[in-house]
Design a protein around this motif. Structure first.
Motif, short mmCIF file in Angstrom:
data_model
loop_
_atom_site.label_atom_id
_atom_site.label_comp_id
_atom_site.label_asym_id
_atom_site.label_seq_id
_atom_site.Cartn_x
_atom_site.Cartn_y
_atom_site.Cartn_z
N LEU A 1 50.56 33.68 33.50
CA LEU A 1 49.24 33.05 33.54
C LEU A 1 48.28 33.82 34.44
CD1 LEU A 1 50.31 29.31 33.59
CD2 LEU A 1 49.14 30.50 31.72
N GLU A 2 48.79 34.31 35.56
CA GLU A 2 47.96 35.12 36.46
C GLU A 2 47.55 36.42 35.76
OE1 GLU A 2 48.53 37.55 40.62
OE2 GLU A 2 49.64 35.67 40.38
N THR A 3 48.49 37.03 35.07
CA THR A 3 48.20 38.26 34.32
C THR A 3 47.18 37.98 33.22
OG1 THR A 3 50.44 39.05 34.75
CG2 THR A 3 49.24 40.13 32.98
N LEU A 4 47.33 36.86 32.54
CA LEU A 4 46.38 36.47 31.49
C LEU A 4 44.97 36.33 32.06
CD1 LEU A 4 45.73 35.45 28.61
CD2 LEU A 4 46.29 33.16 29.44
N VAL B 1 38.82 41.08 32.35
CA VAL B 1 38.50 42.47 32.00
C VAL B 1 37.53 42.54 30.82
CG1 VAL B 1 39.52 44.52 30.91
CG2 VAL B 1 40.52 43.60 32.99
N ILE B 2 37.71 41.67 29.84
CA ILE B 2 36.92 41.74 28.61
C ILE B 2 35.41 41.68 28.88
CG2 ILE B 2 36.52 40.71 26.32
CD1 ILE B 2 39.36 41.88 26.70
N PRO B 3 34.92 40.72 29.67
CA PRO B 3 33.46 40.68 29.93
C PRO B 3 32.95 41.89 30.71
CG PRO B 3 34.48 38.58 30.50
CD PRO B 3 35.58 39.54 30.21
N GLU B 4 33.82 42.63 31.35
CA GLU B 4 33.40 43.85 32.06
C GLU B 4 32.89 44.91 31.09
OE1 GLU B 4 33.39 44.84 35.46
OE2 GLU B 4 33.56 42.67 35.74
N TYR B 5 33.38 44.88 29.85
CA TYR B 5 33.04 45.91 28.87
C TYR B 5 32.20 45.38 27.71
CZ TYR B 5 36.47 48.42 31.53
OH TYR B 5 37.14 49.01 32.57
N CYS B 6 32.16 44.06 27.55
CA CYS B 6 31.44 43.47 26.42
C CYS B 6 30.41 42.47 26.92
CB CYS B 6 32.43 42.75 25.50
SG CYS B 6 33.71 43.84 24.87
N ARG B 7 29.18 42.62 26.45
CA ARG B 7 28.11 41.70 26.85
C ARG B 7 28.33 40.32 26.26
NH1 ARG B 7 24.01 45.95 24.80
NH2 ARG B 7 25.30 45.32 23.08
N ASP C 1 37.64 51.30 25.72
CA ASP C 1 37.46 50.93 27.12
C ASP C 1 38.39 49.77 27.48
OD1 ASP C 1 35.42 52.83 27.54
OD2 ASP C 1 33.90 51.43 26.80
N ILE C 2 38.48 48.82 26.58
CA ILE C 2 39.34 47.65 26.81
C ILE C 2 40.81 48.07 26.88
CG2 ILE C 2 40.15 45.48 25.80
CD1 ILE C 2 37.23 45.16 24.69
N GLU D 1 51.09 45.83 36.83
CA GLU D 1 50.78 46.65 38.00
C GLU D 1 50.10 45.75 39.03
OE1 GLU D 1 51.46 50.00 38.41
OE2 GLU D 1 52.52 49.89 36.50
N ASN D 2 50.20 46.12 40.27
CA ASN D 2 49.57 45.34 41.33
C ASN D 2 48.14 45.83 41.52
OD1 ASN D 2 49.20 43.55 43.40
ND2 ASN D 2 50.25 44.79 44.94
N VAL D 3 47.24 45.40 40.61
CA VAL D 3 45.84 45.82 40.65
C VAL D 3 44.94 44.60 40.52
CG1 VAL D 3 46.23 48.13 39.71
CG2 VAL D 3 45.82 46.23 38.15
N ASN D 4 43.72 44.79 40.99
CA ASN D 4 42.71 43.75 40.81
C ASN D 4 41.58 44.29 39.95
OD1 ASN D 4 40.88 45.19 42.49
ND2 ASN D 4 41.82 44.29 44.30
N LEU D 5 40.61 43.47 39.64
CA LEU D 5 39.53 43.84 38.74
C LEU D 5 38.73 45.03 39.27
CD1 LEU D 5 38.28 43.06 36.06
CD2 LEU D 5 36.77 41.51 37.28
N ALA D 6 38.45 45.05 40.56
CA ALA D 6 37.68 46.17 41.14
C ALA D 6 38.44 47.48 41.00
CB ALA D 6 37.39 45.88 42.61
N GLN D 7 39.75 47.46 41.22
CA GLN D 7 40.55 48.68 41.07
C GLN D 7 40.58 49.15 39.62
OE1 GLN D 7 44.03 46.91 42.87
NE2 GLN D 7 43.97 48.41 44.56
N ILE D 8 40.70 48.21 38.70
CA ILE D 8 40.70 48.57 37.28
C ILE D 8 39.39 49.25 36.92
CG2 ILE D 8 40.68 47.63 34.93
CD1 ILE D 8 42.56 45.39 36.05
N ARG D 9 38.29 48.68 37.37
CA ARG D 9 36.97 49.25 37.11
C ARG D 9 36.90 50.68 37.67
NH1 ARG D 9 33.86 45.98 40.03
NH2 ARG D 9 34.31 44.24 38.64
N THR D 10 37.36 50.86 38.90
CA THR D 10 37.34 52.18 39.54
C THR D 10 38.20 53.17 38.76
OG1 THR D 10 37.03 51.16 41.70
CG2 THR D 10 37.86 53.43 41.68
N PHE D 11 39.40 52.77 38.39
CA PHE D 11 40.32 53.67 37.68
C PHE D 11 39.76 54.09 36.33
CE2 PHE D 11 44.07 51.44 39.97
CZ PHE D 11 43.82 52.17 41.12
#
Length: 197
Positions: free
Chosen positions: A86-89, A95-101, A114-115, A129-139
């Protein structure tokens, strides 16, 4: 086979309410047909009256979240930790709204790569992986040095090709004008010789 090896995220997908995959990423070896079959079966398994965000079959667990007219669906093994799933979900869904308006099929399709790249940052070989939204955006936004060099070389080649095209076009235009002038001169000479006789 250890229990840890069974706790795997098999696939993640954004699909329609009918189960048609718009974007799907497998994290373990699975055929496309198998994933499409699992996603097609998903809507039939859901109980619309219940508030659960997961449903199980004999072989897999679907953990899902509605995204307006779509679903974000994770397909996991039944042995996986539902709280972690559930946390992963939630992370996948953020992530989806980061790339889609807008959360519509056409927008998801337009930004599918991108997705998928973002999905790859969340899960590797079936494990989160042990990542958060900001790290995903950066990567996903990182540009490598090689990519910058490649772009610069390609842009230089394109500029040179455009300059060469312009030079050739001018050369052809001059040749046409010369041919036209030469043709007119021949006609004038011909006409002058006709008048002499």
């Amino acid at each position: 086979m250890s229990v840890k090896s069974l706790q795997v995220l098999l696939a993640a997908a954004v699909c329609t309410k009918a189960g048609k995959a718009i974007v799907s990423r497998q994290f373990v070896e699975m055929t496309r047909t198998r994933v499409e079959g699992l996603l097609a079966a998903f809507p039939k398994l859901m109980n619309t009256g219940k508030q659960h965000t997961f449903v199980e079959t004999e072989s897999v667990r679907y953990v899902y979240q509605p995204l307006e007219k779509l679903y974000m669906v994770l397909i996991t093994t039944k042995n996986s930790n539902i709280l972690e799933d559930l946390e992963t979900l939630r992370l996948f869904s953020r992530v989806i709204p980061e790339y889609c308006r807008v959360l519509e099929e056409s927008e998801i399709s337009e930004h599918c790569f991108d997705i998928i790249f973002a999905f790859d940052e969340i899960v590797a070989l079936g494990y989160r992986e042990n990542v958060n939204l900001a790290q995903i955006r950066t990567f996903t936004e990182m540009d490598s040095h090689e990519e910058k060099v490649f772009r610069a070389v390609r842009e230089t080649q394109e500029r040179e090709a455009k300059a060469e095209m312009k030079r050739k076009a001018k050369e052809l235009q001059r040749a046409r004008q010369d041919l036209c002038i030469t043709g007119i001169n021949y006609i004038l000479i011909y006409l002058n010789t006709k008048q002499v006789f």
